[in-house]
Design a protein around this motif. Structure first.
Motif, PDB file in Angstrom:
ATOM      1  N   LEU A  13       0.807  -1.222   0.000  1.00 21.84           N
ATOM      2  CA  LEU A  13       0.000   0.000   0.000  1.00 21.84           C
ATOM      3  C   LEU A  13       0.839   1.270   0.000  1.00 21.84           C
ATOM      4  CD1 LEU A  13      -2.683  -1.072   2.613  1.00 21.84           C
ATOM      5  CD2 LEU A  13      -2.901  -1.087   0.116  1.00 21.84           C
ATOM      6  N   PHE A  14       1.881   1.320   0.829  1.00 20.25           N
ATOM      7  CA  PHE A  14       2.620   2.559   1.049  1.00 20.25           C
ATOM      8  C   PHE A  14       4.129   2.440   0.863  1.00 20.25           C
ATOM      9  CE2 PHE A  14      -1.128   2.687   3.865  1.00 20.25           C
ATOM     10  CZ  PHE A  14      -1.766   3.783   3.321  1.00 20.25           C
ATOM     11  N   GLY A  15       4.601   1.408   0.170  1.00 25.90           N
ATOM     12  CA  GLY A  15       6.034   1.222  -0.023  1.00 25.90           C
ATOM     13  C   GLY A  15       6.621   2.201  -1.034  1.00 25.90           C
ATOM     14  N   ILE A  16       7.878   2.586  -0.807  1.00 25.06           N
ATOM     15  CA  ILE A  16       8.607   3.461  -1.737  1.00 25.06           C
ATOM     16  C   ILE A  16      10.063   3.003  -1.813  1.00 25.06           C
ATOM     17  CG2 ILE A  16       7.137   5.482  -1.357  1.00 25.06           C
ATOM     18  CD1 ILE A  16       9.424   6.578   0.450  1.00 25.06           C
ATOM     19  N   HIS A  17      10.804   3.570  -2.751  1.00 21.85           N
ATOM     20  CA  HIS A  17      12.229   3.288  -2.888  1.00 21.85           C
ATOM     21  C   HIS A  17      12.946   3.849  -1.656  1.00 21.85           C
ATOM     22  CE1 HIS A  17      16.336   3.537  -4.402  1.00 21.85           C
ATOM     23  NE2 HIS A  17      15.969   2.630  -5.301  1.00 21.85           N
ATOM     24  N   PRO A  18      13.884   3.103  -1.074  1.00 18.69           N
ATOM     25  CA  PRO A  18      14.532   3.553   0.167  1.00 18.69           C
ATOM     26  C   PRO A  18      15.392   4.810   0.029  1.00 18.69           C
ATOM     27  CG  PRO A  18      15.552   1.548  -0.638  1.00 18.69           C
ATOM     28  CD  PRO A  18      14.351   1.792  -1.498  1.00 18.69           C
ATOM     29  N   GLU A  19      15.928   5.087  -1.164  1.00 17.98           N
ATOM     30  CA  GLU A  19      16.785   6.260  -1.328  1.00 17.98           C
ATOM     31  C   GLU A  19      16.155   7.331  -2.218  1.00 17.98           C
ATOM     32  OE1 GLU A  19      20.543   4.881  -2.686  1.00 17.98           O
ATOM     33  OE2 GLU A  19      20.738   3.480  -1.029  1.00 17.98           O
TER      34      GLU A  19
END
Length: 72
Positions: A13-19
């Motif tokens: 649902l709310f994941g994004i790239h860490p950098e």
């Protein structure tokens, strides 16, 4: 809240790239870049406009983090 109650996990649902954050659309969870209305939420799918996201599909990319854990 409906998606969480239906068993959808945080990264889907709310994941994004860490950098790079939300710049990488292929690393963005279903609700991060949402620009359409949600029509239905079930344990198996979320209907978004004319598109359907299925829970049985793997998380887009390994290494995703929840958007609230970003350092940007």
């Amino acid at each position: 809240m409906q998606a969480h109650a239906a068993g959808w996990d945080t990264l889907r649902l709310f994941g994004i790239h860490p950098e790079l954050g939300t710049i990488r659309g292929d690393y963005s969870g279903i609700l991060v870049t949402l620009s359409v209305d949600i029509h239905e939420v079930t344990p198996e799918w979320i209907k978004l406009g004319r598109w359907t996201a299925y829970r049985h599909e793997p998380v887009k990319m390994p290494g995703m983090i929840p958007i609230w854990e970003t350092k940007r």
